[in-house]
Design an enzyme around this catalytic site. Structure first.
Site, PDB file in Angstrom:
ATOM      1  N   GLU A  34      68.594  -7.133 -27.149  1.00 57.04           N
ATOM      2  CA  GLU A  34      69.294  -6.041 -26.476  1.00 57.04           C
ATOM      3  C   GLU A  34      70.457  -6.489 -25.589  1.00 57.04           C
ATOM      4  O   GLU A  34      71.440  -5.767 -25.447  1.00 57.04           O
ATOM      5  CB  GLU A  34      68.298  -5.238 -25.612  1.00 57.04           C
ATOM      6  CG  GLU A  34      67.282  -4.440 -26.395  1.00 57.04           C
ATOM      7  CD  GLU A  34      67.873  -3.183 -27.012  1.00 57.04           C
ATOM      8  OE1 GLU A  34      69.054  -2.893 -26.771  1.00 57.04           O
ATOM      9  OE2 GLU A  34      67.150  -2.515 -27.761  1.00 57.04           O
ATOM     10  N   SER A  69       6.912   7.998 -10.379  1.00 53.20           N
ATOM     11  CA  SER A  69       6.146   6.864  -9.846  1.00 53.20           C
ATOM     12  C   SER A  69       7.007   5.689  -9.411  1.00 53.20           C
ATOM     13  O   SER A  69       6.475   4.621  -9.099  1.00 53.20           O
ATOM     14  CB  SER A  69       5.154   6.376 -10.919  1.00 53.20           C
ATOM     15  OG  SER A  69       4.224   7.380 -11.245  1.00 53.20           O
TER      16      SER A  69
END
Length: 696
Positions: free
Chosen positions: A88, A348
């Site tokens: 680029e 429990s």
């Protein structure tokens, strides 16, 4: 013309030129200050929730519906950055926003071809277009873009320009930035990309919609290959490497961005809504494993059933994995409800703490015999889960079989209020029915606690009796205390030794953990809590609406999930805690007479027939500090006093008998050192009272 006049005119011309240049720069500087580029200090990005190592757990789209994740060059593949600049803007590090050579090249190509072949835009110019989109590709808009690029270069470093570009660049659909693109197209962060992946990400921003690999695979392939060819020409890639990269297929579909720990992520946003990055204590690999286990288990258990899980580090209290429901987005299972924080009956699962207190007070040992027969505790008649009774059993068997009557017998002796006080000391406040005080029903689940509460309590077993306050990073403030003592270390180890002997559920591979299961009344909740020497994992199974599920039980429904959760967490197994010095599992024949059997005294009087009030130690009071003196040998013995109870009495200090049984309500105790000690008295009916004192 005389030389003097020529010199004068030349001087005037130079001065005028210098003045014009100075005026031009002053004007440009004024314009630059008057019309700055729209560069916010922070870009509007997606909110991120990350794990303890910074890995993305979940992201939220921006208000305009974009997936835009902030980019950091340190977290982006360096080869991709090199390829991007080479493709680029190869003179990116030299120019000041505009590359004149690139512009001349673009103009020449336009003149020769009659169309735009390459735009000549630098990355700074492209960033200018991204922060200030243009309506058309006119000369005026290009000039404005050039001016903005120069302004940007004056305000940002090259690194900042790259990071902003990599945050805003379009990659198809509502994907913006290299991180969102890499996650959506390849399912990974852009820190390590293949050559093919890097080339595709370089090519996409030029024509993001026309090159989307899920919709236009041929265009995506062609654009990627052009990038590869350019990299060969630039000397960044070898020909063979480029050819090999060109043979790879581009992704055929877009992937969803990570959406782990939905409930925790929501909580983080509620706590600090202004932040864009929230870091939790969770670990991505653990979270992924637990969520997969919960999702698969719920599918097998049936419709409307959900699963919640919490896995914590018992030494730090940090939560490593947290699943609030089987599927956050499943409305049929009320997936949006975080069941790790919802209070339900624990069945429990609180029994181990009752046994721990009884052992701590010296009432029982693992091999002490205890009755499992029908009993009446002032109108409260507990029954076992299977409605049968075992007769005389050892304390170890009673806990491993989760028998109800022995647990209630022990709770009656240690006192429900003492049990709840220990819970509160560990940072957990159980929810009692309105207006009620702690009663014996607590031992069988008659209280409200959350899954988080249970895991926090169980960290005490894996941490020498010290329960750690849990946290996952969403808390508004730190807990008042990092830990609280729930049991003495020797009692915690004895309970662990018993729970380690519980057989794994059918089909589960042994893991070397201690665990307990529980089922609430009416088959509404199934629980399983297990731990090794470092980690505690809790599992809840049930319906979010508290509906009954016939056949639901802790051992059948929740325990298999517990073992799978440990296996899929990816955490290495840590050996269970070692016994403290001098603590061991004593055989029955080695027990002192006071611990051979728990229950009625030698006179055979049943508890229900006792008319005297239960024994109570009146001196020293609970929590007292006792002065030992210059040395333990010279110190005066401490006088112990009690009220109530039926003679004869047995006194114990830290579980060891002080004397033979006596009928007096006074005794003496000679401490053998400083620190905390537990004093216990047991009357003829087996009822006990205890106090904890500090000797100094």
């Amino acid at each position: 013309m005389p030389a003097r006049k020529i010199l004068r005119k030349a001087s005037l011309a130079c001065a005028a030129g210098a003045g014009f240049i100075a005026l031009t720069f002053a004007t440009l500087h004024s314009l630059d200050r008057a019309f700055p580029p729209p560069l916010p200090e922070k870009l509007a990005v997606s909110t991120e929730v990350v794990d303890r190592d910074g890995a993305l757990l979940r992201a939220f789209a921006t208000p305009d519906g974009r997936w835009r994740l902030a980019a950091n060059l340190d977290q982006v593949d360096p080869q991709f950055v090199e390829m991007l600049i080479a493709y680029e803007d190869k003179r990116f590090h030299e120019h000041k926003g505009v590359d004149p050579l690139a512009l001349l090249r673009a103009a020449g190509q336009f003149a020769g071809n009659g169309r735009i072949v390459s735009g000549g835009s630098t990355l700074s110019m492209q960033l200018a277009r991204l922060i200030e989109p243009r309506a058309s590709r006119s000369i005026a808009s290009k000039l404005r873009q050039i001016a903005r690029a120069v302004q940007i270069e004056r305000r940002l470093t090259k690194r900042e320009i790259l990071e902003r570009y990599l945050t805003l660049a379009p990659y198809g659909g509502n994907l913006e930035g290299v991180r969102a693109a890499s996650l959506a197209w390849f399912g990974k962060e852009p820190k390590r990309l293949s050559v093919s992946e890097a080339a595709l990400l370089v090519a996409l921003p030029q024509l993001p919609e026309k090159r989307r690999p899920d919709r236009h695979p041929q265009a995506a392939h062609a654009a990627r290959d052009r990038v590869l060819e350019r990299m060969v020409a630039a000397g960044l890639l070898g020909e063979r490497e480029a050819v090999r990269a060109a043979t790879e297929d581009a992704p055929g579909r877009r992937l969803a961005l990570p959406a782990l720990a939905a409930h925790a992520a929501d909580a983080a946003l509620r706590t600090e809504p202004e932040k864009t990055r929230h870091q939790l204590t969770l670990k991505t690999s653990v979270q992924q494993g637990l969520e997969a286990v919960a999702r698969d288990a719920a599918a097998k258990l049936g419709p409307r059933i959900s699963v919640a899980m919490v896995l914590a580090d018992a030494r730090t209290g940090e939560i490593l994995g947290e699943v609030g429901s089987a599927d956050y987005f499943d409305a049929s299972r009320s997936g949006w409800i975080d069941m790790t924080k919802t209070r339900r009956s624990p069945g429990s699962t609180l029994k181990p703490f009752i046994y721990g207190l009884a052992i701590e007070q010296g009432l029982v040992a693992q091999e002490t015999l205890i009755e499992d027969r029908p009993a009446d505790f002032a109108g409260y008649r507990p029954k076992n889960f299977d409605m049968s009774y075992q007769g005389d059993v050892s304390v170890r068997q009673a806990l491993q079989l989760s028998l109800n009557v022995p647990a209630v017998r022990l709770l009656d002796a240690v006192g429900p209020a003492r049990l709840v006080a220990r819970f509160r000391q560990a940072g957990v406040t159980p929810e009692l029915p309105p207006g009620e005080t702690p009663g014996l029903a607590i031992g069988l689940g008659g209280v409200g606690v959350s899954l988080r509460d249970l895991v926090q309590l169980y960290t005490g077993f894996a941490n020498d009796g010290r329960a750690k306050h849990l946290r996952n990073g969403t808390e508004a403030e730190e807990p008042p205390s990092a830990e609280g003592v729930i049991l003495e270390a020797q009692a915690a180890w004895q309970v662990t030794d018993m729970l380690a002997g519980v057989r794994p559920p059918e089909g589960a591979a042994p893991r070397g953990i201690a665990y307990k299961t529980g089922t609430s009344y009416g088959y509404r909740d199934a629980w399983s809590i297990g731990y090794d020497g470092r980690h505690v994992l809790g599992v809840w199974v049930g319906r979010a609406d508290a509906g009954s599920v016939p056949g639901l039980s802790g051992y059948v429904s929740a325990a298999p999930i517990l073992f799978k959760g440990f296996a899929k967490s990816g955490l290495a197994a840590v050996p269970l805690p070692r016994a403290p010095a001098g603590v061991f599992h004593a055989k029955r024949e080695d027990l002192p007479v006071t611990q051979e059997r728990f229950g009625p005294g030698g006179d055979g009087v049943a508890v229900a027939a006792i008319s005297e009030p239960a024994p109570q130690i009146v001196f020293p009071p609970d929590g007292a500090r006792v002065e030992l003196g210059a040395s333990s040998a010279e110190a005066t013995p401490l006088v112990l006093k009690l009220q109530g109870g039926r003679a004869p009495f047995r006194w114990l200090a830290n579980g060891k008998p002080l004397t033979e049984t006596i009928r007096r309500r006074t005794a003496t105790w000679q401490p053998d050192g400083t620190g905390y000690s537990t004093l216990t008295v047991i009357d003829a009916a087996g009822r006990a009272a205890s106090v904890r004192v500090f000797v100094e």
